[in-house]
Design a protein around this motif. Structure first.
Motif, PDB file in Angstrom:
ATOM      1  N   THR A  29       1.175   7.946 -17.174  1.00 59.27           N
ATOM      2  CA  THR A  29       1.826   6.788 -16.570  1.00 59.27           C
ATOM      3  C   THR A  29       2.291   7.112 -15.152  1.00 59.27           C
ATOM      4  O   THR A  29       2.390   8.274 -14.762  1.00 59.27           O
ATOM      5  CB  THR A  29       3.029   6.345 -17.408  1.00 59.27           C
ATOM      6  N   VAL A  30       2.565   6.053 -14.406  1.00 60.56           N
ATOM      7  CA  VAL A  30       3.152   6.190 -13.073  1.00 60.56           C
ATOM      8  C   VAL A  30       4.432   5.376 -13.042  1.00 60.56           C
ATOM      9  O   VAL A  30       4.585   4.404 -13.795  1.00 60.56           O
ATOM     10  CB  VAL A  30       2.188   5.705 -11.964  1.00 60.56           C
ATOM     11  N   THR A  31       5.328   5.772 -12.200  1.00 61.03           N
ATOM     12  CA  THR A  31       6.613   5.072 -12.098  1.00 61.03           C
ATOM     13  C   THR A  31       6.889   4.717 -10.643  1.00 61.03           C
ATOM     14  O   THR A  31       6.550   5.473  -9.726  1.00 61.03           O
ATOM     15  CB  THR A  31       7.760   5.944 -12.633  1.00 61.03           C
ATOM     16  N   ALA A  32       7.496   3.565 -10.462  1.00 62.00           N
ATOM     17  CA  ALA A  32       7.898   3.145  -9.115  1.00 62.00           C
ATOM     18  C   ALA A  32       9.167   3.889  -8.710  1.00 62.00           C
ATOM     19  O   ALA A  32       9.890   4.418  -9.550  1.00 62.00           O
ATOM     20  CB  ALA A  32       8.140   1.638  -9.104  1.00 62.00           C
ATOM     21  N   PRO A  33       9.462   3.956  -7.417  1.00 60.86           N
ATOM     22  CA  PRO A  33      10.708   4.581  -6.973  1.00 60.86           C
ATOM     23  C   PRO A  33      11.923   3.914  -7.602  1.00 60.86           C
ATOM     24  O   PRO A  33      11.885   2.743  -7.987  1.00 60.86           O
ATOM     25  CB  PRO A  33      10.674   4.378  -5.443  1.00 60.86           C
ATOM     26  N   VAL A  34      12.994   4.652  -7.708  1.00 58.88           N
ATOM     27  CA  VAL A  34      14.221   4.142  -8.326  1.00 58.88           C
ATOM     28  C   VAL A  34      14.715   2.905  -7.564  1.00 58.88           C
ATOM     29  O   VAL A  34      14.819   2.921  -6.330  1.00 58.88           O
ATOM     30  CB  VAL A  34      15.312   5.230  -8.338  1.00 58.88           C
ATOM     31  N   ALA A  43       0.825  -1.211   0.000  1.00 59.13           N
ATOM     32  CA  ALA A  43       0.000   0.000   0.000  1.00 59.13           C
ATOM     33  C   ALA A  43       0.858   1.259   0.000  1.00 59.13           C
ATOM     34  O   ALA A  43       0.516   2.261  -0.636  1.00 59.13           O
ATOM     35  CB  ALA A  43      -0.942  -0.010   1.200  1.00 59.13           C
ATOM     36  N   ASP A  44       1.983   1.216   0.712  1.00 59.92           N
ATOM     37  CA  ASP A  44       2.877   2.378   0.729  1.00 59.92           C
ATOM     38  C   ASP A  44       3.499   2.616  -0.644  1.00 59.92           C
ATOM     39  O   ASP A  44       3.658   3.765  -1.073  1.00 59.92           O
ATOM     40  CB  ASP A  44       3.975   2.175   1.776  1.00 59.92           C
ATOM     41  N   LEU A  45       3.888   1.542  -1.326  1.00 58.40           N
ATOM     42  CA  LEU A  45       4.418   1.693  -2.681  1.00 58.40           C
ATOM     43  C   LEU A  45       3.380   2.325  -3.599  1.00 58.40           C
ATOM     44  O   LEU A  45       3.683   3.243  -4.381  1.00 58.40           O
ATOM     45  CB  LEU A  45       4.845   0.331  -3.233  1.00 58.40           C
ATOM     46  N   PRO A  53      10.973  -3.853  -2.612  1.00 60.55           N
ATOM     47  CA  PRO A  53      11.337  -5.022  -3.428  1.00 60.55           C
ATOM     48  C   PRO A  53      12.241  -4.628  -4.590  1.00 60.55           C
ATOM     49  O   PRO A  53      11.938  -3.717  -5.359  1.00 60.55           O
ATOM     50  CB  PRO A  53       9.973  -5.530  -3.923  1.00 60.55           C
ATOM     51  N   ARG A  54      13.371  -5.328  -4.695  1.00 56.21           N
ATOM     52  CA  ARG A  54      14.370  -5.017  -5.710  1.00 56.21           C
ATOM     53  C   ARG A  54      14.238  -5.880  -6.955  1.00 56.21           C
ATOM     54  O   ARG A  54      14.821  -5.562  -7.989  1.00 56.21           O
ATOM     55  CB  ARG A  54      15.769  -5.192  -5.120  1.00 56.21           C
TER      56      ARG A  54
END
Length: 324
Positions: free
Chosen positions: A95-100, A47-49, A235-236
């Protein structure tokens, strides 16, 4: 569980929602039994992501032009936008992007786009309301004249049926901005910042690659929800996502024949609550011949009051117990 609800003659479908609780889960890869607190932690990580991605998209699109484009229902080529918010945003190229360094699959991106799209769509009504209030700004914001009330109701979409308290609330909000900045705001997007993002998982935007829900063959009240959750807050790789099986007990209000839909998960402290939507068959509504009526009234001090009445064969109208 998906599929079309079979309907007999004289029946129609109705969609409702039931609240359930996720008390435990099983990590299918390791076989570990997850307690309620651990399950809430892993859902919370996801949920935080999502909240971070939704916040980024809202900050980028929180303006009148973009919200108007989404509310118009058509893309630049004139094609009708899909009803699903995430599909509409993809058609528009938002679009949306996840953190680096963080790895999420496409279904997680869908959930973020769905949540952001719903928020942006809901902002259009407030934009029209605020625009009408600003365009007919009264001489005295604390007390409109009869003529000024008539003007603002004409300027606001559906203003003739809108409670005065809503218009007054928007007027106070704009007056506060005026006192702080020495001018009126240009629109609701300048008057209000992008809203806070709720920590939740809109699983309805996903497919079987992210989540599934199935009833038990022996007990229709027992449901198994399977979904992919991260094993760490950042998660990597895809290996940091595993399938978790969560048993759910449905309340008795959910019919055994109802078709279940993927729920919305919300984290509340150390618990995970599931809003389970379901579709079930009901008799088609008739225009005439009814003998029971429900009267409902709402207000500011008492949110909702309701009472039921029955029409007797001799023409008398009697109450059905106490109101609520």
């Amino acid at each position: 569980m998906s599929g079309r609800l079979p309907l007999a003659g004289g029946e129609a479908s109705r969609t409702a929602c039931a609240r359930a609780l996720l008390r435990s889960g099983v990590d299918e890869e390791s076989g570990e039994v997850l307690s309620q607190a651990v399950l809430a932690q892993r859902v919370g990580w996801c949920a935080d992501l999502l909240a971070g991605m939704v916040s980024g998209l809202l900050a980028e699109r929180w303006n009148c032009a973009d919200v108007e484009v989404l509310a118009s229902g058509h893309d630049a080529g004139g094609r009708k936008l899909p009803s699903n918010a995430w599909m509409a945003l993809r058609r528009l190229g938002w679009t949306v992007t996840a953190p680096v360094g963080v790895r999420v699959n496409d279904r997680v991106v869908r959930m973020a786009q769905e949540q952001a799209g719903r928020v942006l769509r809901s902002a259009w009504w407030r934009a029209g309301l605020t625009g009408g209030v600003l365009a007919t700004w009264p001489a005295d914001p604390r007390q409109r004249t009869a003529q000024e009330w008539e003007q603002v109701r004409k300027a606001v979409p559906g203003g003739e049926h809108l409670p005065s308290s809503i218009i007054k609330s928007r007027t106070r909000q704009a007056a506060k901005f005026l006192a702080a900045n020495g001018r009126l705001p240009a629109d609701v997007f300048e008057m209000e910042g992008a809203p806070k993002v709720a920590r939740m998982l809109l699983l309805a935007a996903c497919d079987r690659q992210q989540a599934t829900i199935e009833r038990s063959d022996t007990d229709p009240a027992k449901v198994l929800l399977r979904l992919q959750l991260p094993t760490r807050p950042d998660p990597r790789a895809y290996a940091d996502w595993t399938w978790v099986a969560c048993p759910i007990m449905l309340p008795p209000t959910v019919p055994a024949s109802a078709v279940l839909h993927l729920p919305t998960l919300r984290v509340a402290g150390r618990q995970v609550r599931a809003d389970v939507a379901y579709t079930h068959a009901v008799p088609k509504a008739r225009r005439t011949g009814h003998t029971v009526a429900v009267g409902v009234d709402w207000g500011l001090n008492t949110l909702l009051c309701a009472g039921a009445l029955r029409l007797q064969e001799d023409g008398r109208i009697t109450e059905l117990g106490a109101g609520g």
